[in-house]
Design an enzyme around this catalytic site. Sequence first.
Site, PDB file in Angstrom:
ATOM      1  N   HIS A 188       0.831  -1.211   0.000  1.00  0.00           N
ATOM      2  CA  HIS A 188       0.000   0.000   0.000  1.00  0.00           C
ATOM      3  C   HIS A 188       0.859   1.252   0.000  1.00  0.00           C
ATOM      4  CE1 HIS A 188       0.686  -1.123   4.240  1.00  0.00           C
ATOM      5  NE2 HIS A 188       0.668   0.176   4.508  1.00  0.00           N
ATOM      6  N   LEU A 189       0.310   2.269  -0.631  1.00  0.00           N
ATOM      7  CA  LEU A 189       0.862   3.618  -0.559  1.00  0.00           C
ATOM      8  C   LEU A 189       0.002   4.415   0.403  1.00  0.00           C
ATOM      9  CD1 LEU A 189       1.429   4.716  -4.277  1.00  0.00           C
ATOM     10  CD2 LEU A 189       3.182   4.280  -2.572  1.00  0.00           C
ATOM     11  N   HIS A 190       0.654   5.184   1.266  1.00  0.00           N
ATOM     12  CA  HIS A 190      -0.050   6.216   2.023  1.00  0.00           C
ATOM     13  C   HIS A 190      -0.023   7.491   1.185  1.00  0.00           C
ATOM     14  CE1 HIS A 190       0.089   4.237   6.096  1.00  0.00           C
ATOM     15  NE2 HIS A 190       1.075   3.576   5.511  1.00  0.00           N
TER      16      HIS A 190
HETATM   17  P1  DGP Z   1       1.541   0.605   7.541  1.00  0.00           P
HETATM   18  O1  DGP Z   1       1.906   0.859   8.982  1.00  0.00           O
HETATM   19  O2  DGP Z   1       2.390   1.379   6.556  1.00  0.00           O
HETATM   20  O3  DGP Z   1       1.499  -0.872   7.251  1.00  0.00           O
HETATM   21  O4  DGP Z   1       0.074   1.197   7.376  1.00  0.00           O
HETATM   22  C1  DGP Z   1      -1.068   0.485   7.651  1.00  0.00           C
HETATM   23  C2  DGP Z   1      -2.185   1.493   7.748  1.00  0.00           C
HETATM   24  O5  DGP Z   1      -3.401   0.798   7.636  1.00  0.00           O
HETATM   25  C3  DGP Z   1      -2.246   2.270   9.060  1.00  0.00           C
HETATM   26  O6  DGP Z   1      -2.046   3.659   8.801  1.00  0.00           O
HETATM   27  C4  DGP Z   1      -3.625   2.023   9.602  1.00  0.00           C
HETATM   28  C5  DGP Z   1      -4.360   1.450   8.431  1.00  0.00           C
HETATM   29  N1  DGP Z   1      -5.341   0.429   8.771  1.00  0.00           N
HETATM   30  C6  DGP Z   1      -5.131  -0.682   9.507  1.00  0.00           C
HETATM   31  N2  DGP Z   1      -6.249  -1.399   9.603  1.00  0.00           N
HETATM   32  C7  DGP Z   1      -7.189  -0.734   8.880  1.00  0.00           C
HETATM   33  C8  DGP Z   1      -8.563  -0.983   8.586  1.00  0.00           C
HETATM   34  O7  DGP Z   1      -9.156  -1.980   8.999  1.00  0.00           O
HETATM   35  N3  DGP Z   1      -9.210  -0.065   7.832  1.00  0.00           N
HETATM   36  C9  DGP Z   1      -8.579   1.052   7.348  1.00  0.00           C
HETATM   37  N4  DGP Z   1      -9.303   1.891   6.609  1.00  0.00           N
HETATM   38  N5  DGP Z   1      -7.281   1.312   7.586  1.00  0.00           N
HETATM   39  C10 DGP Z   1      -6.606   0.428   8.350  1.00  0.00           C
END
Ligand code: DGP
Length: 114
Positions: A100-102
């Site tokens: 994923h990209l933020h």
């Molecule tokens: P990373 O730490 O780079 O792997 O980012 C994972 C991101 O995913 C973190 O910013 C929070 C988000 N995230 C985790 N679980 C969920 C979810 O169930 N729904 C959504 N929309 N985001 C989530």
Amino acid sequence: MSAAGCIFCKIVAGEIPATVVRRGDGMLAFKDVNPQAPTHLLVIPTHHVASLNDAKDPQLLGRLLGFARDVARDAGVAERGYRVVMNTNPDGGQTVFHLHLHLLGGRPMTWPPG
Ligand code: DGP
């Protein structure tokens, strides 16, 4: 193909709710559940790839980045600017092992990141 237990595969499948902002071309963009900026979206391929280290297809990465650019435009942050981040593995801060990209915007970003 979805990976068992992968949260983002469940979002793709509609098994976990998410606020989707764009879908198409094998990509999905949705709001991060724990936003770090006024605009904080996640951009993912709809099929499971665990991390950048596992992304064997450079075209996929190009499409992911182009999709994120279009999402930034539609979110209204393109002109002022935004940041895209791809955390990879533990030292990179990756917690969800689906590529994923933020996409972060809506405020000035600082450098260096933590
Ligand atoms: P990373 O730490 O780079 O792997 O980012 C994972 C991101 O995913 C973190 O910013 C929070 C988000 N995230 C985790 N679980 C969920 C979810 O169930 N729904 C959504 N929309 N985001 C989530």
